[in-house]
Design an enzyme around this catalytic site. Structure first.
Site, mmCIF file in Angstrom:
data_model
loop_
_atom_site.group_PDB
_atom_site.id
_atom_site.type_symbol
_atom_site.label_atom_id
_atom_site.label_comp_id
_atom_site.label_asym_id
_atom_site.label_seq_id
_atom_site.Cartn_x
_atom_site.Cartn_y
_atom_site.Cartn_z
ATOM 1 N N SER A 5 0.821 -1.195 0.000
ATOM 2 C CA SER A 5 0.000 0.000 0.000
ATOM 3 C C SER A 5 0.871 1.267 0.000
ATOM 4 O O SER A 5 1.669 1.460 -0.916
ATOM 5 C CB SER A 5 -0.968 -0.035 1.189
ATOM 6 O OG SER A 5 -1.993 0.902 1.049
ATOM 7 N N ASP B 57 -10.383 -3.870 -4.382
ATOM 8 C CA ASP B 57 -9.490 -2.867 -3.796
ATOM 9 C C ASP B 57 -9.576 -1.601 -4.630
ATOM 10 O O ASP B 57 -9.441 -1.648 -5.865
ATOM 11 C CB ASP B 57 -8.052 -3.406 -3.788
ATOM 12 C CG ASP B 57 -7.049 -2.480 -3.113
ATOM 13 O OD1 ASP B 57 -7.444 -1.394 -2.639
ATOM 14 O OD2 ASP B 57 -5.863 -2.846 -3.070
ATOM 15 N N HIS C 253 -8.334 -5.019 -0.054
ATOM 16 C CA HIS C 253 -7.154 -4.285 0.366
ATOM 17 C C HIS C 253 -6.826 -4.625 1.815
ATOM 18 O O HIS C 253 -7.709 -4.721 2.660
ATOM 19 C CB HIS C 253 -7.374 -2.779 0.240
ATOM 20 C CG HIS C 253 -6.133 -1.984 0.493
ATOM 21 N ND1 HIS C 253 -5.219 -1.702 -0.487
ATOM 22 C CD2 HIS C 253 -5.646 -1.431 1.632
ATOM 23 C CE1 HIS C 253 -4.220 -1.022 0.032
ATOM 24 N NE2 HIS C 253 -4.454 -0.839 1.319
#
Length: 315
Positions: free
Chosen positions: A156, A249, A279
């Site tokens: 991320s 996501d 996610h």
């Protein structure tokens, strides 16, 4: 396909807790929620050695790193930058993941706890990540016992930092980064992409949450800079990449676009979309089965890369 059963159960459990969505919380409140997830993950496997260091920044602040040395002889050193939107997360929450990665890849894993926004806004996290990479490069032989390849990895926001410092290393002529592993990386500040707007992607992380992260991290006027949105950078000459994305996501589109852009720039890329995952699944060790599958994929990709280097007789 819909999210898998384990993910659906986790979402139902979280909903039952009644906590407000992240974008309605303060950063301090959101960090408390992250600590709860860390407790659910539990402790990781034993490693030969775990040691911590504090690095002093140019402005007199500091941040910590954690060195996890596996029992087996080290084949590489992995500088790992954790996720959390540049606002939440810490190396304690990623310690279990780091230990598994260290043992499964026979690599020293260095977890980097870069400073967080909004207390330390952009480019503090980038500068910390760059400083940590240089420290790792200077200490490779000391922590690994011999010269070994240097790999950058992250998930991320940490994936964003990993690829940004890989590009900075390219431009600076070093450190020599051998491989980059990017797990659903943030690569572009486009908050109106199709995956951002897809109703099926509004799960643990949704569009409102990403807006909240970006607003805490960086001024709107600077979001197009390559150190914030690496999809907009010159990607030629970067190290081989492994890119993981999750089906459900908001970041899936930019992660897959980044893999495509790397390929178009001549960078070797191995990529995979994990179906039925949301996610954050990668770091949900001991919670979501998809995490174990993704960690296995990453470990195999790193091991294959190192095998290739061994065959070539290069560091």
């Amino acid at each position: 396909m819909a999210v898998d059963q384990a993910t659906q159960q986790l979402l139902e459990q979280m909903s039952a807790m009644g906590a407000p969505p992240m974008h309605e919380q303060s950063p301090v409140e959101a960090r408390v929620g992250g600590a709860i997830v860390t407790q659910l993950i539990g402790p990781g496997p034993d490693v030969r050695r775990s040691e911590e260091h504090r690095l002093t920044t140019a402005d007199g602040d500091d941040f910590r790193i954690r060195v996890l040395v596996p029992d087996a002889a080290a084949r590489s050193v992995v500088a790992y930058f954790h996720g959390g939107g540049w606002v939440v997360g810490d190396i304690d929450g990623f310690d279990t993941l780091g230990r598994i990665l260290a043992n499964d890849t026979h690599s020293v894993v260095v977890l980097v706890e870069y400073r967080k926004a909004p207390e330390s806004r952009y480019p503090a996290a980038v500068e910390d990540a760059w400083q940590a990479l240089q420290w790792v490069d200077e200490h490779v032989s000391e922590i690994a016992g011999r010269p070994v390849p240097l790999i950058v990895a992250g998930d991320s926001a940490g994936g964003n930092l990993a690829t940004v410092v890989a590009r900075r290393a390219r431009d600076a002529g070093g450190p020599a980064v051998s491989q980059q592993v990017l797990v659903y990386p943030v690569t572009d500040a486009d908050l109106d992409s199709s995956t951002y707007l897809d109703p099926e992607n509004q799960l643990m992380l949704d569009r409102h949450g990403m807006i909240w992260f970006w607003d805490h991290y960086i001024d709107v006027s600077r979001r197009g800079e390559p150190d914030a949105s690496p999809l907009r950078a010159d990607l030629a000459g970067l190290p081989p990449a492994v890119v993981l994305t999750a089906e459900h996501d908001v970041l899936r589109g930019e992660g897959e676009a980044y893999a495509e852009a790397l390929h178009a720039a001549g960078v070797p890329v191995s990529s995979r979309r994990f179906e039925g995952q949301m996610h954050g699944f990668f770091s949900m060790v001991n919670i979501l089965p998809g995490s174990a599958e993704a960690l296995k994929y990453v470990a195999e990709a790193i091991s294959t890369h190192l095998d290739t280097l061994d065959d070539k007789g290069s560091r």
